[in-house]
Design a protein around this motif. Structure first.
Motif, PDB file in Angstrom:
ATOM      1  N   GLY A  12       0.819  -1.199   0.000  1.00  0.00           N
ATOM      2  CA  GLY A  12       0.000   0.000   0.000  1.00  0.00           C
ATOM      3  C   GLY A  12       0.853   1.249   0.000  1.00  0.00           C
ATOM      4  N   THR A  13       0.610   2.160  -0.912  1.00  0.00           N
ATOM      5  CA  THR A  13       1.392   3.380  -1.002  1.00  0.00           C
ATOM      6  C   THR A  13       0.463   4.578  -0.882  1.00  0.00           C
ATOM      7  N   VAL A  14       0.641   5.349   0.148  1.00  0.00           N
ATOM      8  CA  VAL A  14      -0.235   6.479   0.380  1.00  0.00           C
ATOM      9  C   VAL A  14       0.043   7.580  -0.634  1.00  0.00           C
ATOM     10  N   GLN A  15      -1.010   8.068  -1.257  1.00  0.00           N
ATOM     11  CA  GLN A  15      -0.887   9.098  -2.281  1.00  0.00           C
ATOM     12  C   GLN A  15      -1.159  10.498  -1.729  1.00  0.00           C
ATOM     13  N   ALA A  16      -1.283  10.606  -0.445  1.00  0.00           N
ATOM     14  CA  ALA A  16      -1.512  11.922   0.157  1.00  0.00           C
ATOM     15  C   ALA A  16      -0.616  12.060   1.370  1.00  0.00           C
ATOM     16  N   GLN A  17      -0.409  13.258   1.831  1.00  0.00           N
ATOM     17  CA  GLN A  17       0.464  13.490   2.965  1.00  0.00           C
ATOM     18  C   GLN A  17      -0.358  13.795   4.207  1.00  0.00           C
ATOM     19  N   GLU A  18       0.174  13.305   5.348  1.00  0.00           N
ATOM     20  CA  GLU A  18      -0.435  13.584   6.655  1.00  0.00           C
ATOM     21  C   GLU A  18      -1.930  13.269   6.690  1.00  0.00           C
ATOM     22  N   SER A  19      -2.300  12.178   6.070  1.00  0.00           N
ATOM     23  CA  SER A  19      -3.690  11.715   6.083  1.00  0.00           C
ATOM     24  C   SER A  19      -4.670  12.766   5.581  1.00  0.00           C
ATOM     25  N   SER A  20      -4.240  13.593   4.644  1.00  0.00           N
ATOM     26  CA  SER A  20      -5.183  14.526   4.051  1.00  0.00           C
ATOM     27  C   SER A  20      -6.121  13.742   3.144  1.00  0.00           C
ATOM     28  N   PHE A  21      -7.318  14.233   3.010  1.00  0.00           N
ATOM     29  CA  PHE A  21      -8.346  13.512   2.250  1.00  0.00           C
ATOM     30  C   PHE A  21      -8.857  14.382   1.106  1.00  0.00           C
ATOM     31  N   PRO A  22      -9.285  13.728  -0.010  1.00  0.00           N
ATOM     32  CA  PRO A  22      -9.365  12.287  -0.242  1.00  0.00           C
ATOM     33  C   PRO A  22      -7.983  11.622  -0.214  1.00  0.00           C
ATOM     34  N   THR A  24      -5.806   8.139  -1.299  1.00  0.00           N
ATOM     35  CA  THR A  24      -5.782   6.991  -2.204  1.00  0.00           C
ATOM     36  C   THR A  24      -4.560   6.143  -1.925  1.00  0.00           C
ATOM     37  N   LEU A  25      -4.754   4.841  -1.848  1.00  0.00           N
ATOM     38  CA  LEU A  25      -3.625   3.937  -1.668  1.00  0.00           C
ATOM     39  C   LEU A  25      -3.866   2.641  -2.414  1.00  0.00           C
ATOM     40  N   GLU A  26      -2.763   1.967  -2.752  1.00  0.00           N
ATOM     41  CA  GLU A  26      -2.817   0.667  -3.418  1.00  0.00           C
ATOM     42  C   GLU A  26      -2.760  -0.412  -2.350  1.00  0.00           C
ATOM     43  N   CYS A  28      -3.013  -4.675  -2.240  1.00  0.00           N
ATOM     44  CA  CYS A  28      -3.215  -6.067  -2.661  1.00  0.00           C
ATOM     45  C   CYS A  28      -4.127  -6.201  -3.875  1.00  0.00           C
ATOM     46  N   GLY A  29      -3.811  -5.445  -4.923  1.00  0.00           N
ATOM     47  CA  GLY A  29      -4.567  -5.559  -6.149  1.00  0.00           C
ATOM     48  C   GLY A  29      -5.770  -4.650  -6.255  1.00  0.00           C
ATOM     49  N   GLN A  30      -5.967  -3.780  -5.297  1.00  0.00           N
ATOM     50  CA  GLN A  30      -7.086  -2.834  -5.332  1.00  0.00           C
ATOM     51  C   GLN A  30      -6.556  -1.425  -5.084  1.00  0.00           C
ATOM     52  N   THR A  31      -7.156  -0.455  -5.747  1.00  0.00           N
ATOM     53  CA  THR A  31      -6.901   0.945  -5.445  1.00  0.00           C
ATOM     54  C   THR A  31      -8.066   1.435  -4.598  1.00  0.00           C
ATOM     55  N   LEU A  32      -7.758   1.910  -3.397  1.00  0.00           N
ATOM     56  CA  LEU A  32      -8.793   2.371  -2.477  1.00  0.00           C
ATOM     57  C   LEU A  32      -8.718   3.884  -2.340  1.00  0.00           C
ATOM     58  N   THR A  33      -9.871   4.537  -2.412  1.00  0.00           N
ATOM     59  CA  THR A  33      -9.929   5.976  -2.198  1.00  0.00           C
ATOM     60  C   THR A  33     -10.924   6.280  -1.089  1.00  0.00           C
ATOM     61  N   PHE A  34     -10.464   7.012  -0.075  1.00  0.00           N
ATOM     62  CA  PHE A  34     -11.302   7.385   1.066  1.00  0.00           C
ATOM     63  C   PHE A  34     -11.505   8.897   1.061  1.00  0.00           C
ATOM     64  N   GLU A  35     -12.753   9.310   1.140  1.00  0.00           N
ATOM     65  CA  GLU A  35     -13.082  10.732   1.135  1.00  0.00           C
ATOM     66  C   GLU A  35     -12.881  11.372   2.502  1.00  0.00           C
ATOM     67  N   VAL A 163       0.798  -0.975   9.307  1.00  0.00           N
ATOM     68  CA  VAL A 163       0.592  -0.028  10.407  1.00  0.00           C
ATOM     69  C   VAL A 163       0.356   1.378   9.869  1.00  0.00           C
ATOM     70  N   GLN A 164       1.220   1.808   8.948  1.00  0.00           N
ATOM     71  CA  GLN A 164       1.108   3.177   8.441  1.00  0.00           C
ATOM     72  C   GLN A 164      -0.140   3.365   7.602  1.00  0.00           C
ATOM     73  N   ASP A 165      -0.487   2.371   6.797  1.00  0.00           N
ATOM     74  CA  ASP A 165      -1.698   2.479   5.982  1.00  0.00           C
ATOM     75  C   ASP A 165      -2.939   2.642   6.856  1.00  0.00           C
ATOM     76  N   LEU A 166      -3.065   1.798   7.881  1.00  0.00           N
ATOM     77  CA  LEU A 166      -4.244   1.861   8.741  1.00  0.00           C
ATOM     78  C   LEU A 166      -4.296   3.180   9.508  1.00  0.00           C
ATOM     79  N   ALA A 167      -3.141   3.676   9.912  1.00  0.00           N
ATOM     80  CA  ALA A 167      -3.105   4.977  10.575  1.00  0.00           C
ATOM     81  C   ALA A 167      -3.574   6.076   9.627  1.00  0.00           C
ATOM     82  N   ASP A 168      -3.104   6.032   8.384  1.00  0.00           N
ATOM     83  CA  ASP A 168      -3.485   7.054   7.404  1.00  0.00           C
ATOM     84  C   ASP A 168      -4.975   6.991   7.085  1.00  0.00           C
ATOM     85  N   ILE A 169      -5.500   5.774   6.930  1.00  0.00           N
ATOM     86  CA  ILE A 169      -6.924   5.627   6.611  1.00  0.00           C
ATOM     87  C   ILE A 169      -7.800   6.188   7.728  1.00  0.00           C
TER      88      ILE A 169
END
Length: 332
Positions: A12-22, A24-26, A28-35, A163-169
């Motif tokens: 998973g690679t976070v596409q935003a900094q400091e958990s800013s929203f929206p 987007t992260l990769e 396990c084969g899915q791109t997830l975007t959280f608003e 750990v970092q992905d879940l924190a960011d989400i």
């Protein structure tokens, strides 16, 4: 609103900094975007449950499932107030009925292409995103059976990414960064202590057995226990890339490992989930009892979660090296 697209199988690679929203992260084969930060999480796997607790996110966890060992003492109070859907496998309906805006997954065999709880698509069709720990998908082929086959040696970087992905989400980026730094420091200390160990040690990690009279499930050559052994300079006598292959006691006895590490757990899916039955077998079986590790009582017990891709594997490494030092398995 959550958008789900197809992506590459990467950490998973976070596409935003400091958990800013929206955000987007990769995954396990899915791109997830959280608003916005998720508020209602259901966990399918103890590893993700304890990561969320460690991040101070227990208030967002609305239900848990899949438990191998008791929750860590420091989380007993918060955990006691959170519904447990199942000790083992929850039903698809029980998860959905919690109305989560995120389902966290430890193993793809629970929620994945052939998930026994459901597929990711089934959840996504209902607008419920699923996050699978990279520890169970990156560098791994899960189409080869329940536990899958490793394509490359496990790395704690995938655990730290979880750990970092879940924190960011959840919108708490800094908490994730701080926890990762703490885990890395502990692992580095273990690696430093490993220089004192005998450089010729060998080991086998025995997780469980479907029956006491059949071949045991032992750690393969590329999973989390293999990583632990590599960091401590210990030779793994098992050379197959399957996650938890079955090996005969005759072949294990022939390899004659210096150390046998056995798993302790509350789960009772198989007879050998009970560590006392493991010990009884080792001391009484005509083949296993002849191994030097048994004769010399070089049997080390770890919690099941300490020999798997969880936060506790760092503690498992700490316990393992301490046990080896206590048994004087150090360079003269």
């Amino acid at each position: 609103m959550v958008t789900l697209l197809t992506g590459l199988l990467t950490v998973g690679t976070v596409q935003a900094q400091e958990s800013s929203f929206p955000l987007t992260l990769e995954n396990c084969g899915q791109t997830l975007t959280f608003e916005h930060p998720v508020e209602r999480i259901v966990t399918v796997g103890q590893a993700t449950t304890e990561i969320l607790y460690a991040l101070g996110l227990a208030d967002k966890v609305k239900a848990t499932s899949v438990w191998f060992t008791p929750v860590q003492p420091k989380y007993q109070t918060v955990n006691s107030h959170i519904p447990r859907l199942a000790d083992n496998d929850p039903s698809f309906e029980s998860v959905v009925n919690q109305h989560p805006d995120l389902v966290t997954v430890q193993y793809e065999w629970h929620i994945g292409a052939n998930g026994i709880v459901g597929t990711r698509e089934q959840f996504h069709d209902l607008g419920i995103p699923t996050y699978v720990m990279p520890t169970d998908c990156v560098g791994k082929d899960n189409s080869t059976g329940m536990d899958g086959t490793r394509l490359q040696l496990f790395s704690t970087q995938w655990l730290f990414q979880s750990v970092q992905d879940l924190a960011d989400i959840a919108g708490v980026h800094q908490r994730g960064a701080e926890l990762v730094d703490q885990l890395k420091a502990r692992e580095d200390e273990v690696k430093q202590r490993a220089h004192q160990l005998d450089s010729d040690l060998s080991a086998v990690f025995w997780y469980s057995s479907a029956d006491m009279n059949v071949d045991p499930f032992v750690a393969g050559s590329l999973g989390a226990p293999a990583y632990m052994m590599k960091q401590l300079g210990i030779h793994n006598i098992v050379d197959t890339a399957e996650e938890w292959p079955m090996k005969s006691w005759e072949s294990i006895a022939k390899a004659n490992p210096d150390i046998i590490v056995i798993a302790k757990m509350d789960r009772r899916r198989f007879p050998a989930d009970d560590y006392q039955k493991k010990l009884e077998f080792l001391h009484n079986d005509p083949v296993a009892s002849q191994m030097d590790a048994v004769k010399n009582d070089h049997i080390i017990m770890l919690e099941a979660t300490e020999m798997d891709a969880t936060l506790r594997m760092i503690e498992g490494m700490e316990k393992l090296i301490q046990a080896l030092q206590d048994q004087n398995m150090v360079e003269e």
